[in-house]
Motif scaffolding. Structure first.
Motif, short mmCIF file in Angstrom:
data_model
loop_
_atom_site.label_atom_id
_atom_site.label_comp_id
_atom_site.label_asym_id
_atom_site.label_seq_id
_atom_site.Cartn_x
_atom_site.Cartn_y
_atom_site.Cartn_z
N LEU A 729 0.87 -1.17 0.00
CA LEU A 729 0.00 0.00 0.00
C LEU A 729 0.90 1.22 0.00
CD1 LEU A 729 -2.78 1.30 0.11
CD2 LEU A 729 -2.71 1.10 2.60
N TYR A 730 0.95 1.91 -1.13
CA TYR A 730 1.78 3.10 -1.30
C TYR A 730 0.99 4.31 -0.83
CZ TYR A 730 4.86 6.38 -3.84
OH TYR A 730 5.71 7.39 -4.20
N ASN A 731 1.61 5.16 -0.01
CA ASN A 731 0.96 6.36 0.56
C ASN A 731 -0.24 5.94 1.41
OD1 ASN A 731 0.46 9.02 1.15
ND2 ASN A 731 -0.17 9.60 -0.92
N ALA A 732 0.06 5.19 2.46
CA ALA A 732 -0.98 4.51 3.23
C ALA A 732 -1.96 5.46 3.91
CB ALA A 732 -0.33 3.59 4.28
N ASN A 750 -9.24 39.72 -9.06
CA ASN A 750 -8.63 40.45 -7.95
C ASN A 750 -7.65 39.61 -7.15
OD1 ASN A 750 -10.12 42.80 -8.53
ND2 ASN A 750 -11.90 42.02 -7.38
N ARG A 751 -7.69 38.33 -7.33
CA ARG A 751 -6.83 37.44 -6.54
C ARG A 751 -6.08 36.49 -7.46
NH1 ARG A 751 -9.54 33.84 -3.93
NH2 ARG A 751 -11.48 34.20 -5.10
N THR A 752 -4.97 35.96 -6.94
CA THR A 752 -4.23 34.91 -7.63
C THR A 752 -4.44 33.60 -6.89
OG1 THR A 752 -2.54 36.47 -8.39
CG2 THR A 752 -1.96 34.13 -8.39
N ILE A 753 -4.83 32.58 -7.62
CA ILE A 753 -5.12 31.28 -7.02
C ILE A 753 -3.99 30.31 -7.34
CG2 ILE A 753 -6.73 29.34 -6.98
CD1 ILE A 753 -8.92 31.28 -7.84
N ALA A 754 -3.50 29.63 -6.30
CA ALA A 754 -2.47 28.60 -6.48
C ALA A 754 -3.17 27.24 -6.56
CB ALA A 754 -1.48 28.62 -5.33
N ASN A 755 -2.93 26.51 -7.64
CA ASN A 755 -3.52 25.18 -7.83
C ASN A 755 -2.45 24.12 -7.65
OD1 ASN A 755 -6.15 26.14 -8.58
ND2 ASN A 755 -5.27 26.72 -10.58
N GLN A 756 -2.76 23.15 -6.79
CA GLN A 756 -1.82 22.06 -6.52
C GLN A 756 -2.30 20.79 -7.19
OE1 GLN A 756 -0.29 21.30 -2.45
NE2 GLN A 756 -1.08 19.22 -2.68
N ILE A 757 -1.39 20.12 -7.88
CA ILE A 757 -1.67 18.82 -8.49
C ILE A 757 -0.90 17.76 -7.71
CG2 ILE A 757 -1.45 17.40 -10.56
CD1 ILE A 757 -1.67 19.92 -12.21
N SER A 758 -1.60 16.71 -7.28
CA SER A 758 -0.99 15.58 -6.58
C SER A 758 -1.18 14.33 -7.41
CB SER A 758 -1.62 15.39 -5.19
OG SER A 758 -1.46 16.56 -4.41
N LEU A 759 -0.25 13.40 -7.30
CA LEU A 759 -0.29 12.21 -8.14
C LEU A 759 -0.97 11.02 -7.48
CD1 LEU A 759 3.20 12.19 -9.89
CD2 LEU A 759 1.00 12.89 -10.83
N PHE A 760 -0.50 10.64 -6.30
CA PHE A 760 -0.90 9.34 -5.76
C PHE A 760 -1.49 9.46 -4.36
CE2 PHE A 760 2.90 8.41 -8.44
CZ PHE A 760 2.22 7.78 -9.47
N ARG A 761 -2.61 8.78 -4.16
CA ARG A 761 -3.18 8.58 -2.83
C ARG A 761 -3.65 7.13 -2.74
NH1 ARG A 761 -7.76 12.37 -0.95
NH2 ARG A 761 -7.13 11.51 1.07
N PHE A 762 -3.31 6.45 -1.67
CA PHE A 762 -3.80 5.09 -1.42
C PHE A 762 -3.65 4.20 -2.67
CE2 PHE A 762 -6.80 7.97 0.90
CZ PHE A 762 -6.29 7.76 2.17
N VAL A 763 -2.42 3.87 -3.02
CA VAL A 763 -2.20 3.02 -4.19
C VAL A 763 -1.91 1.59 -3.72
CG1 VAL A 763 -0.89 2.69 -6.31
CG2 VAL A 763 -1.24 5.00 -5.41
N PRO A 764 -2.93 0.69 -3.76
CA PRO A 764 -2.70 -0.70 -3.34
C PRO A 764 -2.18 -1.52 -4.51
CG PRO A 764 -5.01 -0.38 -3.82
CD PRO A 764 -4.33 0.95 -4.08
N SER A 765 -1.52 -2.62 -4.20
CA SER A 765 -1.07 -3.52 -5.26
C SER A 765 -0.94 -4.93 -4.70
CB SER A 765 0.27 -3.06 -5.84
OG SER A 765 1.30 -3.19 -4.88
N ILE A 766 -0.98 -5.89 -5.61
CA ILE A 766 -0.78 -7.29 -5.26
C ILE A 766 -0.03 -7.94 -6.42
CG2 ILE A 766 -3.06 -7.91 -6.18
CD1 ILE A 766 -3.11 -10.19 -4.15
N SER A 767 0.91 -8.79 -6.10
CA SER A 767 1.65 -9.49 -7.15
C SER A 767 1.91 -10.93 -6.70
CB SER A 767 2.96 -8.79 -7.47
OG SER A 767 3.79 -8.70 -6.33
N TYR A 768 2.00 -11.81 -7.68
CA TYR A 768 2.28 -13.23 -7.44
C TYR A 768 3.65 -13.52 -8.03
CZ TYR A 768 2.11 -18.30 -8.17
OH TYR A 768 2.39 -19.64 -8.18
N ASN A 769 4.53 -14.11 -7.21
CA ASN A 769 5.88 -14.43 -7.64
C ASN A 769 6.15 -15.91 -7.43
OD1 ASN A 769 6.83 -11.60 -8.13
ND2 ASN A 769 6.38 -11.43 -5.95
N PHE A 770 6.92 -16.50 -8.34
CA PHE A 770 7.21 -17.93 -8.25
C PHE A 770 8.65 -18.20 -8.64
CE2 PHE A 770 5.93 -17.15 -12.62
CZ PHE A 770 6.86 -17.88 -13.34
#
Length: 773
Positions: A729-732, A750-770
């Motif tokens: 679980l990446y970024n738990a 009248n104002r300047t707005i700062a916009n934030q871009i984020s990439l990853f939240r709660f990235v789960p994964s599962i893999s099978y290795n043999f």
């Protein structure tokens, strides 16, 4: 030249008396009995008094008194080898180590390939075991060696998902990345979210961030030396895995049992296959995948000769229908011959090929064009290791490389209105001679001293420019093919000293000068596939770094823990940055006119506390650092933060083996936000907002922190078959870390707005290795 003469005279004085002693030399190769792989860094000792380590090819040599002795070889995860030997003449003793029963049970794990060598003068170096790489949780479950070394002190990641490295204040291009001695110019897949190195194909990984040995050169900050597996020469072994976005397969086995072997390892993502499942043509026509292939052959030609042939091919492809596509990739090949001239003289000869290129295709309305860039190297290396005696280990050799760089070519397709543009190709001949000696002056004092002499020749054909102080071209000089334009000759001294205070602690100091003649120009804060590589010219001078380091090292609680503290100061010359408003990605051949040159400095303090053995292993690292540049024409000629400057960097890594079935892992990282240039104000021009910038890199991105969790469940463990499930679980805790911050006007203006871009939240994964053998 005086330094070289001093080196040779000192070496002769130290070795002069060795031949008068009545001693014999034992030498040989240490291998794994299970698969025939040579063992790097194994400790070889006689009577506990005479000690050495195997080199990067598993070879050792040790001078001992003639007679009977107790002989022992030790290395992590192998059972100690002990025997009584009687030698009265120079002898060859080859050793095959048995896998330890403790390692097979997988209950006690090790976070480090062995206890740190307190006596060795080498500092600023870390070896990372593939066992550790396979346990640390990373993005989408892809086992990634570059992500793991980013958790070590002094080595900083380029950001969320990025594979770029910032080492002790250096930029991304100031790291030399070697795969079986071949240079890898872009070590990333999918724009940096994954590295090019398949952990299943890697045998050994060592990163040098300070005190680089003399055989390494060409980069200012670090060397990442990666060696591929040789291939199992005992049995056929098949392993692989299937994850959420990729699959991999590794096949190795003997060609002739005990004498030769092969290895083929491949990996491919299949994100593009999921895209094709969509009914939306704007999605299913897109392309997004990468693949890589590692292959190796090795042949034992006799008792004294071994031949290796290895290669790597990796390619990324991204595209949005027929509107845009981006392809980039690396190709490397190495032919290497090991020869043992005698029990004390070892030789390695290598022929090396390396290629990196990218191609961009763009279609806008009726216009369609391609952009292409490429760098190709042809290289030969010859190195000797002379085990003069137990107090002197000498390494010397030469390296010669021919570089061909195609910085950029724009080609119109069909009836496009664009004109073909081609930046000039650049050619250079890069040579180096080096020599170093590791000298055990006393039982407590050891030194490694050496020198590297580099000669970088700039070759024609093409035009070269002379500029005035404002960057305007004042003269153009034309050169014929292979005509020498200029040669930069640099002497690079190296010195490292260690003094063992007690059997459990030591202090070390080092000084090293590095020179870099290949430079990367980037328009982003991290390494990008479209960055331009340039060689030194008559205007762009070689970058130079002088690094001073001091460290304290201690083994705690019988070596189960270790503490390292290092501080460094780096003085940088001929650093490169852009003029304000520069645009090097144009048709202008005189790229130098967009650049400015100056100096830099980087300094810091690094802490590492590591637990090496037991059910719970891992480490805590902390780096306090500062990186600055001072270039006339930028920031009012005052010192300013480099883009990679970060004040604090923390990593906590833990791995826990609960039982034979379950193991768990976690890592938490925190670092100060990167230095960035944000607008300090704005004004209107014809009704359009224009931003006003003042201080270069005078602002900070928000602080970054993230927790990753991992677990591995052993499904089956038999003699010839094993399998497992890995969860991560990446970024738990779902931290929204800033990837990009942009600015825009509010609706009312009248104002300047700062916009934030984020990439990853709660990235789960599962893999099978043999694994099957």
């Amino acid at each position: 030249m005086k330094f070289i003469a001093f080196f040779l005279s000192l070496l002769l004085l130290q070795t002069a008396g060795a031949h008068a002693q009545q001693q014999v030399v034992i030498s040989g190769t240490v291998k794994s009995k299970v698969n025939g792989e040579t063992v790097i860094g194994a400790t070889v000792s006689v009577d506990g008094t005479y000690t050495t380590s195997t080199n990067e090819y598993g070879f050792y040599a040790l001078r001992i008194p003639a007679g009977s002795h107790r002989f022992q070889v030790n290395f992590m995860s192998f059972s100690p080898y002990t025997a009584k030997i009687s030698v009265f003449k120079d002898s060859t003793i080859n050793i095959s180590l048995e896998q330890s029963a403790q390692s097979l049970d997988e209950v006690v794990i090790t976070a480090n390939p062995g206890k740190q060598d307190l006596a060795s003068p080498q500092m600023g170096a870390e070896r990372v075991s593939m066992q550790t790489v396979k346990q640390v949780p990373v993005l989408l479950g892809e086992r990634d060696a570059l992500k793991v070394i980013q958790l070590l002190p002094g080595i900083k990641s380029a950001g969320d998902g990025g594979s770029g490295l910032f080492v002790r204040g250096g930029s991304a291009d100031q790291n030399m990345i070697l795969l079986d001695e071949a240079t890898v110019y872009n070590a990333s897949h999918l724009l940096g979210f994954f590295s090019t190195f398949n952990a299943d194909a890697i045998k050994d990984l060592t990163v040098y961030k300070g005190g680089m040995p003399a055989q390494y050169g060409g980069r200012l900050s670090s060397v990442l030396d990666i060696k591929m597996n040789d291939g199992n020469n005992q049995d056929v072994n098949i392993s692989g895995g299937v994850g959420l976005i990729s699959a991999k397969l590794n096949v190795e086995g003997p060609i002739q049992e005990g004498k030769s072997s092969f290895l083929v390892s491949g990996r491919r993502t299949y994100a593009d296959m999921f895209l094709k499942l969509s009914n939306d043509s704007s999605i299913n026509n897109n392309t997004l995948y990468f693949y890589d292939l590692n292959a190796k052959l090795n042949f034992q030609l006799g008792n004294n000769d071994r031949l290796y042939l290895s290669g790597y091919l990796g390619q990324d492809r991204m595209g949005a229908g027929d509107l845009f596509n981006l392809d980039w990739g690396n190709k490397t090949g190495t032919l290497r011959w090991n020869h043992i001239f005698s029990s004390r003289l070892f030789s390695n000869t290598s022929l090396i090929y390396s290629n990196y290129d990218y191609k961009i295709g763009i279609k806008t309305g009726a216009d369609e064009f391609e952009i292409f860039s490429n760098i190709t190297d042809y290289q030969v290396k010859q190195e000797f290791q002379w085990f003069a005696n137990n107090r002197n280990n000498v390494r010397f050799g030469l390296q010669s490389a021919y570089h061909r760089i195609r910085p950029g070519e724009v080609t119109a397709i069909g009836g496009s209105s664009f004109n073909d543009t081609r930046l000039q190709q650049r050619y250079s001949w890069d040579n180096a001679l080096y020599a170093s000696n590791t000298w055990k002056a006393t039982d407590r004092l050891q030194l490694t001293y050496g020198v590297r002499l580099s000669a970088f020749g700039i070759l024609g054909e093409g035009d070269f420019y002379q500029l005035d102080a404002n960057g305007n071209v004042t003269d153009t000089l034309s050169y014929e093919k292979n005509e020498f334009v200029k040669t930069y000759l640099n002497v690079e001294p190296r010195l490292a000293v260690s003094y063992q205070l007690t059997p459990l602690s030591s202090v070390k100091a080092s000084y090293v000068r590095n020179v870099q003649n290949l430079h990367m120009l980037s328009n982003s804060s991290t390494a990008s596939p479209t960055d331009k590589w340039l060689a030194s010219t008559n205007v762009i001078k070689p970058e130079i770094a002088d690094q001073y380091a001091l460290g304290y090292y201690r083994n705690l609680f019988g070596g189960r823990y270790e503490l390292n503290v290092e501080t460094y100061y780096k003085d940088l010359q001929h650093q490169i940055d852009y003029r304000d408003g520069a645009n090097v990605f144009t048709s202008n051949n005189a790229v130098e006119s967009e650049l400015l040159f100056g100096k830099g400095r980087a300094y810091g303090l690094e802490w590492l506390l590591r637990k090496n053995s037991g059910k719970l292993t891992g480490w805590i690292s902390y780096t306090l650092s500062k990186t600055e540049r001072q270039i006339n024409g930028i920031n009012n000629d005052q010192w300013y933060n480099a883009r990679q400057d970060r004040t604090h960097d923390v990593a906590v890594v833990a791995m826990y083996q609960l039982n034979k079935k379950w193991s768990f892992s976690a890592n938490w990282v925190f670092y100060t936000g990167d230095a960035v240039t944000f607008p300090a104000g704005k004004y209107l021009i014809d009704g359009e907002t224009a931003y006003y910038y003042t201080e270069r890199n005078g602002y900070r991105m928000p602080d970054y922190h993230r927790l990753d969790l991992g677990a591995t469940m052993q499904l089956r463990q038999k003699k010839r078959w094993s399998s497992e499930l890995s969860f991560s679980l990446y970024n738990a805790y779902g931290r929204e870390n800033a990837y990009v911050i942009s600015f825009e006007d509010s609706a009312d203006g009248n104002r300047t707005i700062a916009n934030q871009i984020s990439l990853f939240r709660f990235v789960p994964s599962i893999s099978y290795n043999f694994k099957f053998n």
